[in-house]
Design a protein around this motif. Structure first.
Motif, PDB file in Angstrom:
ATOM      1  N   GLU A 154      21.446 126.545  34.577  1.00 31.16           N
ATOM      2  CA  GLU A 154      20.531 127.654  34.333  1.00 31.16           C
ATOM      3  C   GLU A 154      21.270 128.914  33.898  1.00 31.16           C
ATOM      4  O   GLU A 154      20.782 129.667  33.045  1.00 31.16           O
ATOM      5  CB  GLU A 154      19.724 127.930  35.603  1.00 31.16           C
ATOM      6  CG  GLU A 154      18.649 128.982  35.421  1.00 31.16           C
ATOM      7  CD  GLU A 154      17.824 129.177  36.677  1.00 31.16           C
ATOM      8  OE1 GLU A 154      16.739 129.764  36.566  1.00 31.16           O
ATOM      9  OE2 GLU A 154      18.270 128.769  37.757  1.00 31.16           O
ATOM     10  N   LYS A 155      22.453 129.131  34.431  1.00 38.08           N
ATOM     11  CA  LYS A 155      23.163 130.379  34.154  1.00 38.08           C
ATOM     12  C   LYS A 155      24.257 130.248  33.108  1.00 38.08           C
ATOM     13  O   LYS A 155      24.660 131.244  32.508  1.00 38.08           O
ATOM     14  CB  LYS A 155      23.770 130.916  35.459  1.00 38.08           C
ATOM     15  CG  LYS A 155      22.724 131.315  36.495  1.00 38.08           C
ATOM     16  CD  LYS A 155      23.377 131.864  37.752  1.00 38.08           C
ATOM     17  CE  LYS A 155      22.326 132.282  38.774  1.00 38.08           C
ATOM     18  NZ  LYS A 155      22.952 132.806  40.023  1.00 38.08           N
TER      19      LYS A 155
ATOM     20  N   ASP B 209      16.184 121.966  24.162  1.00 42.09           N
ATOM     21  CA  ASP B 209      14.778 122.137  23.783  1.00 42.09           C
ATOM     22  C   ASP B 209      13.854 121.423  24.756  1.00 42.09           C
ATOM     23  O   ASP B 209      12.796 121.954  25.123  1.00 42.09           O
ATOM     24  CB  ASP B 209      14.545 121.604  22.353  1.00 42.09           C
ATOM     25  CG  ASP B 209      15.224 122.456  21.295  1.00 42.09           C
ATOM     26  OD1 ASP B 209      15.543 123.628  21.590  1.00 42.09           O
ATOM     27  OD2 ASP B 209      15.451 121.944  20.178  1.00 42.09           O
ATOM     28  N   LEU B 210      14.250 120.219  25.189  1.00 46.65           N
ATOM     29  CA  LEU B 210      13.419 119.461  26.125  1.00 46.65           C
ATOM     30  C   LEU B 210      13.320 120.184  27.469  1.00 46.65           C
ATOM     31  O   LEU B 210      12.234 120.243  28.070  1.00 46.65           O
ATOM     32  CB  LEU B 210      13.986 118.063  26.325  1.00 46.65           C
ATOM     33  CG  LEU B 210      13.243 117.162  27.319  1.00 46.65           C
ATOM     34  CD1 LEU B 210      11.775 117.013  26.926  1.00 46.65           C
ATOM     35  CD2 LEU B 210      13.906 115.794  27.409  1.00 46.65           C
ATOM     36  N   ILE B 211      14.424 120.736  27.941  1.00 44.37           N
ATOM     37  CA  ILE B 211      14.397 121.479  29.203  1.00 44.37           C
ATOM     38  C   ILE B 211      13.429 122.657  29.103  1.00 44.37           C
ATOM     39  O   ILE B 211      12.639 122.925  30.014  1.00 44.37           O
ATOM     40  CB  ILE B 211      15.807 121.960  29.584  1.00 44.37           C
ATOM     41  CG1 ILE B 211      16.710 120.759  29.884  1.00 44.37           C
ATOM     42  CG2 ILE B 211      15.760 122.899  30.788  1.00 44.37           C
ATOM     43  CD1 ILE B 211      18.182 121.103  29.997  1.00 44.37           C
TER      44      ILE B 211
ATOM     45  N   TYR C 147      17.020 122.219  35.843  1.00 45.37           N
ATOM     46  CA  TYR C 147      18.475 122.393  35.823  1.00 45.37           C
ATOM     47  C   TYR C 147      19.108 121.927  37.131  1.00 45.37           C
ATOM     48  O   TYR C 147      20.196 121.339  37.133  1.00 45.37           O
ATOM     49  CB  TYR C 147      18.830 123.860  35.569  1.00 45.37           C
ATOM     50  CG  TYR C 147      18.803 124.264  34.112  1.00 45.37           C
ATOM     51  CD1 TYR C 147      19.649 123.650  33.177  1.00 45.37           C
ATOM     52  CD2 TYR C 147      17.962 125.278  33.659  1.00 45.37           C
ATOM     53  CE1 TYR C 147      19.629 124.026  31.837  1.00 45.37           C
ATOM     54  CE2 TYR C 147      17.939 125.663  32.325  1.00 45.37           C
ATOM     55  CZ  TYR C 147      18.778 125.031  31.424  1.00 45.37           C
ATOM     56  OH  TYR C 147      18.760 125.401  30.100  1.00 45.37           O
ATOM     57  N   PHE C 148      18.453 122.197  38.247  1.00 47.97           N
ATOM     58  CA  PHE C 148      18.997 121.761  39.538  1.00 47.97           C
ATOM     59  C   PHE C 148      19.107 120.240  39.569  1.00 47.97           C
ATOM     60  O   PHE C 148      20.133 119.692  40.009  1.00 47.97           O
ATOM     61  CB  PHE C 148      18.116 122.249  40.684  1.00 47.97           C
ATOM     62  CG  PHE C 148      18.651 121.878  42.042  1.00 47.97           C
ATOM     63  CD1 PHE C 148      19.539 122.710  42.704  1.00 47.97           C
ATOM     64  CD2 PHE C 148      18.274 120.687  42.658  1.00 47.97           C
ATOM     65  CE1 PHE C 148      20.055 122.358  43.958  1.00 47.97           C
ATOM     66  CE2 PHE C 148      18.779 120.329  43.904  1.00 47.97           C
ATOM     67  CZ  PHE C 148      19.667 121.176  44.554  1.00 47.97           C
TER      68      PHE C 148
ATOM     69  N   HIS D   6       9.194 112.412  29.818  1.00 48.39           N
ATOM     70  CA  HIS D   6      10.096 112.821  28.747  1.00 48.39           C
ATOM     71  C   HIS D   6      11.577 112.794  29.122  1.00 48.39           C
ATOM     72  O   HIS D   6      12.409 112.428  28.288  1.00 48.39           O
ATOM     73  CB  HIS D   6       9.717 114.225  28.258  1.00 48.39           C
ATOM     74  CG  HIS D   6       8.291 114.331  27.800  1.00 48.39           C
ATOM     75  ND1 HIS D   6       7.898 113.955  26.543  1.00 48.39           N
ATOM     76  CD2 HIS D   6       7.175 114.747  28.450  1.00 48.39           C
ATOM     77  CE1 HIS D   6       6.590 114.147  26.422  1.00 48.39           C
ATOM     78  NE2 HIS D   6       6.135 114.623  27.557  1.00 48.39           N
ATOM     79  N   LEU D   7      11.919 113.183  30.339  1.00 51.85           N
ATOM     80  CA  LEU D   7      13.325 113.328  30.690  1.00 51.85           C
ATOM     81  C   LEU D   7      14.064 111.990  30.703  1.00 51.85           C
ATOM     82  O   LEU D   7      15.131 111.848  30.088  1.00 51.85           O
ATOM     83  CB  LEU D   7      13.456 114.018  32.051  1.00 51.85           C
ATOM     84  CG  LEU D   7      13.058 115.497  32.083  1.00 51.85           C
ATOM     85  CD1 LEU D   7      12.984 115.992  33.530  1.00 51.85           C
ATOM     86  CD2 LEU D   7      14.041 116.346  31.289  1.00 51.85           C
TER      87      LEU D   7
END
Length: 352
Positions: free
Chosen positions: A22-23, A43-45, A61-62, A129-130
């Motif tokens: 995330e960061k 893009d998917l995230i 993200y986690f 999707h993931l």
């Protein structure tokens, strides 16, 4: 494919996932197939929350980072060293996946493939999707996986065993429908924490992670507290104040408002800090935005209670008060050898 080849593919997947946080998402030129997949995964995230309102970038993200940390050569070797994978008879294994948290079915997916079987996957409508994206990455690294990974949209057919996850109601359906097939049927479970009042502020803050990660939607989220009689919740509320931003997510806030209103209309006594309600209740399964609690006078009786209700409990968190319990803040970081419902998936696949 040899076992070493399969392990190397998942190690490469771990390196790919390790780029995304995330960061500080940073492209590593040494990661295989990055030119094809790196930007597409970003893009998917970004789109994940539009596919499932609970899949905020923070939560996705986690999950990604958790799997990046798990998929190392050292972890895979330690996990698989306990098994004789050569005894496996190749089979088609159907997976019926849940969608409550991002990539919740990845461990089953990994277990089926690493043992040399073919996986037939029915994704949840909440998480479509993931896993297909990561499957494409795996196939790009090793094309021999092409015939080993199949996503099924219609009726499941031509499978030898099944691993299905759902609610207690759907589990009854699964048990009937798959009664003639070897199966692992996972039902609803909850996680609990046992406190004695001596916990530090840091431990209670870490307990907040166990409660609020994935908005409390996972079976490894703490939804019930056992506390001593006359326990003061003031230190607990002070320690978890850092999680207050959870109330800014609309879906969570709607659940908080609704469940609080239902409790109050039923004249239940509540403790409330503006983003979490605490309700005294013997059940382990609390609704989103609420945690149940129960007082105890004798820790031995709590231990006996947990033993008799083991089939309802996924994790127990404590500061070594309960044998086999997990430390605060660790429920959402299971190792590869920490099996859901304590059912050894690899042994099941090898002996089926």
């Amino acid at each position: 494919m040899t076992l070493e080849t399969k392990k190397s593919v998942f190690v490469e997947l771990g390196k790919f996932l390790g780029q995304f946080s995330e960061k500080n998402t940073l492209k590593d030129p040494a990661v295989l197939q990055n030119d094809t997949f790196f930007e597409a995964f970003i893009d998917l995230i970004k789109l994940s929350q539009s596919h499932n309102g609970w899949y905020t970038p923070e939560q996705v993200y986690f999950s990604i980072q958790s799997w990046a940390e798990a998929l190392t050569e050292e972890n895979l070797n330690q996990w698989l060293s306990a098994y004789d994978l050569e005894q496996n008879k190749t089979k088609n294994v159907a997976l019926i996946l849940a969608g409550n948290i991002p990539l919740v079915g990845f461990h089953d997916f990994l277990s089926v493939l690493i043992t040399g079987n073919t996986v037939l996957i029915k994704t949840s409508s909440s998480d479509q999707h993931l896993l297909p994206f990561l499957s494409k990455y795996i196939i790009a690294i090793e094309p021999k996986f092409t015939d080993k990974i199949k996503f099924i949209e219609g009726k499941l057919e031509n499978f030898d065993a099944v691993i299905a996850t759902g609610s207690n109601n759907t589990a009854r359906y699964f048990e009937y429908y798959f009664k003639d097939k070897p199966s692992i049927i996972r039902k609803s479970r909850n996680s609990i924490a046992v406190l004695n009042g001596s916990e530090t502020k840091e431990q209670l803050a870490a307990l907040g992670e166990d409660i609020f990660r994935y908005f409390g939607l996972g079976c490894r989220n703490v939804s019930k507290l056992f506390v001593p009689k006359d326990y003061s919740f003031v230190p607990f509320f002070e320690a978890i104040f850092e999680y207050q931003d959870v109330i800014h997510y609309e879906k969570y806030a709607n659940n908080y408002d609704y469940n609080k209103a239902v409790f109050l209309m039923s004249n239940f006594k509540l403790l409330d800090n503006g983003f979490l309600t605490l309700k005294e209740d013997k059940s382990h399964a609390s609704p989103i935005s609420s945690v149940f609690y129960e007082n105890y006078q004798n820790i031995s009786k709590v231990k006996l209670r947990l033993q008799t209700e083991v089939d309802q409990i996924q994790c127990v968190v404590s500061a070594n008060l309960i044998e086999g319990s997990i430390d605060f803040g660790q429920t959402q970081k299971p190792a590869l050898w920490d099996y859901a419902d304590n059912v050894d998936t690899i042994s099941f696949l090898l002996t089926t």
